[in-house]
Design a protein around this motif. Structure first.
Motif, short mmCIF file in Angstrom:
data_model
loop_
_atom_site.label_atom_id
_atom_site.label_comp_id
_atom_site.label_asym_id
_atom_site.label_seq_id
_atom_site.Cartn_x
_atom_site.Cartn_y
_atom_site.Cartn_z
N GLU A 282 63.22 139.76 103.18
CA GLU A 282 63.89 139.08 103.99
C GLU A 282 65.29 138.96 103.68
O GLU A 282 65.72 138.96 102.50
CB GLU A 282 63.09 137.58 104.28
CG GLU A 282 61.64 137.86 104.83
CD GLU A 282 60.95 136.30 105.12
OE1 GLU A 282 61.62 135.47 104.13
OE2 GLU A 282 60.21 136.25 105.78
N ARG A 283 66.04 138.68 104.88
CA ARG A 283 67.60 138.54 104.57
C ARG A 283 67.64 137.18 104.07
O ARG A 283 66.72 136.35 103.96
CB ARG A 283 68.25 138.71 106.04
CG ARG A 283 68.45 140.14 106.58
CD ARG A 283 69.18 140.19 107.67
NE ARG A 283 70.62 139.89 107.36
CZ ARG A 283 71.33 140.86 106.82
NH1 ARG A 283 70.86 142.01 106.70
NH2 ARG A 283 72.63 140.72 106.49
N LYS A 284 68.95 136.96 103.28
CA LYS A 284 69.18 135.57 102.56
C LYS A 284 69.98 135.08 103.55
O LYS A 284 70.82 135.43 104.05
CB LYS A 284 69.77 135.73 101.32
CG LYS A 284 68.77 136.59 100.18
CD LYS A 284 69.32 136.68 99.08
CE LYS A 284 70.57 137.60 98.79
NZ LYS A 284 71.02 137.80 97.42
N LEU A 285 69.77 133.44 103.64
CA LEU A 285 70.65 132.50 104.37
C LEU A 285 71.98 132.23 103.85
O LEU A 285 71.62 132.16 102.68
CB LEU A 285 70.11 131.02 104.59
CG LEU A 285 68.37 131.25 105.39
CD1 LEU A 285 67.90 129.88 105.38
CD2 LEU A 285 68.61 131.80 106.59
N ASN A 286 72.91 132.44 104.55
CA ASN A 286 74.23 132.19 104.29
C ASN A 286 74.45 130.76 104.64
O ASN A 286 75.12 130.67 105.70
CB ASN A 286 75.38 133.15 104.87
CG ASN A 286 76.77 132.82 104.44
OD1 ASN A 286 77.12 131.90 103.94
ND2 ASN A 286 77.64 133.97 104.81
N LYS B 58 65.87 134.61 108.73
CA LYS B 58 65.46 135.69 107.72
C LYS B 58 64.88 136.89 108.17
O LYS B 58 65.24 137.86 107.34
CB LYS B 58 64.39 134.65 106.77
CG LYS B 58 65.19 133.77 105.95
CD LYS B 58 64.04 132.89 105.00
CE LYS B 58 64.45 131.82 104.23
NZ LYS B 58 63.43 131.12 103.61
N THR C 226 73.79 135.62 107.79
CA THR C 226 72.73 135.86 106.56
C THR C 226 73.48 136.89 105.63
O THR C 226 74.37 137.50 106.03
CB THR C 226 71.72 136.32 106.94
OG1 THR C 226 71.70 137.48 107.71
CG2 THR C 226 70.73 135.42 107.78
N TYR D 196 65.40 128.56 110.70
CA TYR D 196 65.62 129.58 109.21
C TYR D 196 64.89 130.79 109.22
O TYR D 196 65.48 131.87 108.80
CB TYR D 196 65.67 128.66 108.17
CG TYR D 196 66.79 127.72 107.95
CD1 TYR D 196 67.68 127.50 108.78
CD2 TYR D 196 66.66 126.82 106.65
CE1 TYR D 196 68.88 126.53 108.42
CE2 TYR D 196 67.61 125.99 106.56
CZ TYR D 196 68.49 125.95 107.31
OH TYR D 196 69.76 124.75 107.25
N ASN E 106 72.64 140.25 102.93
CA ASN E 106 71.50 141.35 102.83
C ASN E 106 70.50 140.93 101.51
O ASN E 106 70.93 140.07 100.73
CB ASN E 106 72.40 142.64 102.38
CG ASN E 106 73.35 143.39 103.10
OD1 ASN E 106 72.98 143.25 104.77
ND2 ASN E 106 74.37 143.90 102.97
N PRO E 107 69.51 141.25 101.97
CA PRO E 107 68.22 141.18 100.93
C PRO E 107 68.59 141.79 99.73
O PRO E 107 69.21 142.90 99.68
CB PRO E 107 66.74 141.55 101.55
CG PRO E 107 67.35 142.56 102.58
CD PRO E 107 68.68 142.24 103.21
N GLU E 108 68.00 141.38 98.78
CA GLU E 108 68.09 142.33 97.51
C GLU E 108 67.47 143.32 97.35
O GLU E 108 66.44 143.68 98.17
CB GLU E 108 67.33 141.17 96.18
CG GLU E 108 68.24 139.91 95.74
CD GLU E 108 67.50 139.25 94.80
OE1 GLU E 108 66.83 139.80 93.94
OE2 GLU E 108 67.87 137.97 94.54
#
Length: 305
Positions: free
Chosen positions: A157-161, A180, A199, A176, A201-203
């Motif tokens: 999932e994407r990470k929250l900014n 994500k 958000t 949220y 980018n995911p790892e």
């Protein structure tokens, strides 16, 4: 993110006092995958404090004894421990018949579901998949039908900014999860805030390739291209290159050549012949071609990041 790889055994053929045959435990996305199961594997699992109940999937590369003779003992121990969870075994066709005969002869049928996924394709195929992980075969070139295995995380999932989110009072905690999974956010006045502004980018997903017994086989390179970590057998040094060819095994320099051509990030070598009393020579020869080489050693833990 990281994967955890525990080497339970990394030597070839006959087990010795301090030299266990092939077995590895890969911990990835809440899975504990057992890769090969040479003699004594269940003792090694105990030694390194692995909970048997966590193992639900076993991957067997080929039907030479130093890669699966420990499996019937492990299956039987699970029975004695009153296991109830399913056990999935991914292995060449023929293993189901072998294990079934052993259970029949000893009247030791499991009370838990024992599910075999028999493999026979000579092309790479997807053999396991869930929401977070997928596993593909890596067809190899050995004296009998043999596969390696490619373990890959799926994109997360994407990470929250949070710096950007905190500036928008309308965004609540209940929003949220939608962010994500990539959804845009619509303000009350109808303005659409693009997801990428809220958000990060995911790892990047992590991958691990296990290449069991095989000759030098460049055909695997497209399948393992750019993996984070490659385990490749190195039964011999260059002084026995002729024997490697004859027995369809690989040398340290051949494994290094595969790693270099595939542009992998890290190479772990193992499956050392008992002819060699000191394994440092394997690392020395491999590093001539591929610098980031590490030796597999029984009990050693690798973090793959």
């Amino acid at each position: 993110m990281s994967l955890k790889l525990t080497i339970l055994g990394c030597h070839s053929a006959t087990p010795r006092v301090n030299a266990n045959p092939t077995a590895q435990l890969l911990e990835i996305k809440n899975h504990s995958f057992l890769i090969d199961c040479g003699e004594g594997t269940q003792v090694q699992l105990r030694k390194y404090n692995v909970k048997f109940s966590k193992i639900k999937h076993v991957f067997i590369s080929h039907l030479h004894g130093d890669h699966f003779y420990g499996l019937i003992g492990l299956i039987s121990t699970f029975r004695l421990l009153n296991r109830e969870a399913e056990l999935h075994i991914y292995a060449p066709k023929g293993l189901k018949e072998i294990i079934t005969l052993q259970l029949k002869a000893s009247n030791s049928w499991t009370q838990y579901p024992l599910l075999f996924h028999e493999l026979c394709s000579k092309k790479s195929e997807l053999i396991f998949e869930d929401k977070k992980v997928e596993v593909h075969t890596i067809p190899l070139d050995h004296r009998i039908y043999t596969n390696g295995f490619l373990f890959k995380e799926k994109l997360g999932e994407r990470k929250l900014n949070m710096g950007a989110i905190c500036k928008i009072p309308e965004i609540k905690i209940c929003d949220y999860q939608n962010l994500k999974i990539g959804r845009d956010f619509v303000l009350q006045n109808g303005t659409i805030l693009q997801n990428k502004t809220l958000t990060l980018n995911p790892e990047k997903p992590i991958s691990y390739a296990f290449c069991s017994d095989t000759s030098y086989y460049p055909e695997i390179i497209p399948t393992i291209k750019n993996v984070n970590c490659l385990y490749h057998e190195t039964t011999f040094l260059e002084d026995r290159a002729d024997l490697a060819t004859k027995t369809k095994h690989a040398t340290a320099q051949q494994a290094a050549s595969i790693a270099k051509q595939a542009k992998v990030k890290k190479l772990i070598i193992g499956h050392y012949s008992g002819r060699y009393k000191n394994i440092e020579g394997f690392k020395t020869e491999s590093k001539i071609i591929f610098k980031n080489t590490q030796l597999a050693e029984t009990g050693k833990v690798f973090k793959i990041e």
